[in-house]
Design a protein around this motif. Sequence first.
Motif, short mmCIF file in Angstrom:
data_model
loop_
_atom_site.label_atom_id
_atom_site.label_comp_id
_atom_site.label_asym_id
_atom_site.label_seq_id
_atom_site.Cartn_x
_atom_site.Cartn_y
_atom_site.Cartn_z
N UNK A 172 22.11 -122.65 34.59
CA UNK A 172 20.84 -122.92 33.90
C UNK A 172 20.68 -122.04 32.67
N UNK A 173 21.16 -120.80 32.75
CA UNK A 173 21.03 -119.88 31.61
C UNK A 173 22.12 -120.08 30.57
N UNK A 174 23.00 -121.04 30.78
CA UNK A 174 24.09 -121.27 29.83
C UNK A 174 25.08 -120.12 29.81
N UNK A 175 25.19 -119.41 30.93
CA UNK A 175 26.12 -118.29 31.03
C UNK A 175 25.57 -116.97 30.54
N UNK A 176 24.30 -116.93 30.11
CA UNK A 176 23.69 -115.68 29.63
C UNK A 176 23.35 -114.75 30.79
N UNK A 177 23.10 -115.33 31.98
CA UNK A 177 22.77 -114.54 33.17
C UNK A 177 23.80 -114.82 34.26
N UNK A 178 24.07 -113.83 35.09
CA UNK A 178 24.95 -114.04 36.23
C UNK A 178 26.26 -113.29 36.16
N UNK A 179 26.64 -112.83 34.96
CA UNK A 179 27.85 -112.04 34.82
C UNK A 179 27.46 -110.64 34.34
N UNK A 180 28.26 -109.65 34.71
CA UNK A 180 27.97 -108.29 34.24
C UNK A 180 29.13 -107.36 34.50
N UNK A 181 29.25 -106.38 33.66
CA UNK A 181 30.31 -105.38 33.81
C UNK A 181 29.92 -104.37 34.89
N UNK A 182 30.92 -103.75 35.51
CA UNK A 182 30.61 -102.73 36.53
C UNK A 182 29.92 -101.52 35.91
N UNK A 183 29.06 -100.88 36.71
CA UNK A 183 28.39 -99.64 36.31
C UNK A 183 28.68 -98.61 37.38
N UNK A 184 28.13 -97.45 37.26
CA UNK A 184 28.43 -96.31 38.15
C UNK A 184 28.51 -96.70 39.63
N UNK A 185 27.48 -97.27 40.19
CA UNK A 185 27.48 -97.60 41.62
C UNK A 185 27.31 -99.10 41.86
N UNK A 186 27.58 -99.91 40.85
CA UNK A 186 27.39 -101.36 40.96
C UNK A 186 28.63 -102.07 40.44
N UNK A 187 29.23 -102.91 41.29
CA UNK A 187 30.37 -103.70 40.85
C UNK A 187 29.93 -104.70 39.79
N UNK A 188 30.89 -105.24 39.07
CA UNK A 188 30.61 -106.26 38.08
C UNK A 188 30.75 -107.65 38.68
N UNK A 189 30.37 -108.65 37.89
CA UNK A 189 30.53 -110.05 38.30
C UNK A 189 31.23 -110.79 37.17
N UNK A 190 32.27 -111.51 37.50
CA UNK A 190 33.02 -112.29 36.52
C UNK A 190 33.09 -113.74 36.97
N UNK A 191 33.50 -114.59 36.05
CA UNK A 191 33.74 -116.00 36.37
C UNK A 191 35.24 -116.23 36.30
N UNK A 192 35.82 -116.62 37.42
CA UNK A 192 37.24 -116.88 37.51
C UNK A 192 37.48 -118.38 37.53
N UNK A 193 38.39 -118.84 36.68
CA UNK A 193 38.77 -120.26 36.67
C UNK A 193 40.24 -120.35 37.04
N UNK A 194 40.49 -121.06 38.14
CA UNK A 194 41.84 -121.27 38.65
C UNK A 194 42.19 -122.75 38.52
N UNK A 195 43.41 -123.09 38.91
CA UNK A 195 43.83 -124.49 38.99
C UNK A 195 43.84 -124.84 40.47
#
Length: 149
Positions: free
Chosen positions: A25-48
Amino acid sequence: MAEVRVPPRWVVRAAWSTHRAIYKISGGRLGLGRPRAAKYGTLRLTTVGRRSGQPRSVLLAYYEDGPDLVLMSMNGWGEGHPAWWLNLRDQPDATVELGGDRRPVRARAASGEERARLWDGWKTYDKKLDAYAALRTTEAVVVVLEPRP
């Protein structure tokens, strides 16, 4: 070891669906983030897709180990391996998105001392990791995504 309980599968699936919806819904602006001190990051993985041959995307937690990205194939703490790992096992070349940045990667399973070190790295973000892993009969794969030219 700390006592842990995994939420019912429908709760896990609802959380995944909600996260994907926010991203979409956010067009990819929300939902991904880089890791910080005590928080893992979130990425989008595209496989076949291993059966379909079609692109398959999923949002996953990760942390950085130098130039590599480290994932865990825990399947929402459920049994078995997630489809994204089975896809990578058959076709290790994939693409990740990290907040507008797209990069090609090659996946592999960590083993031996490297696996132990990267597993301990995950404990920075989840103190109950060993307790959750003990609930499964399937050993979690620690997945390393290496940069690909």
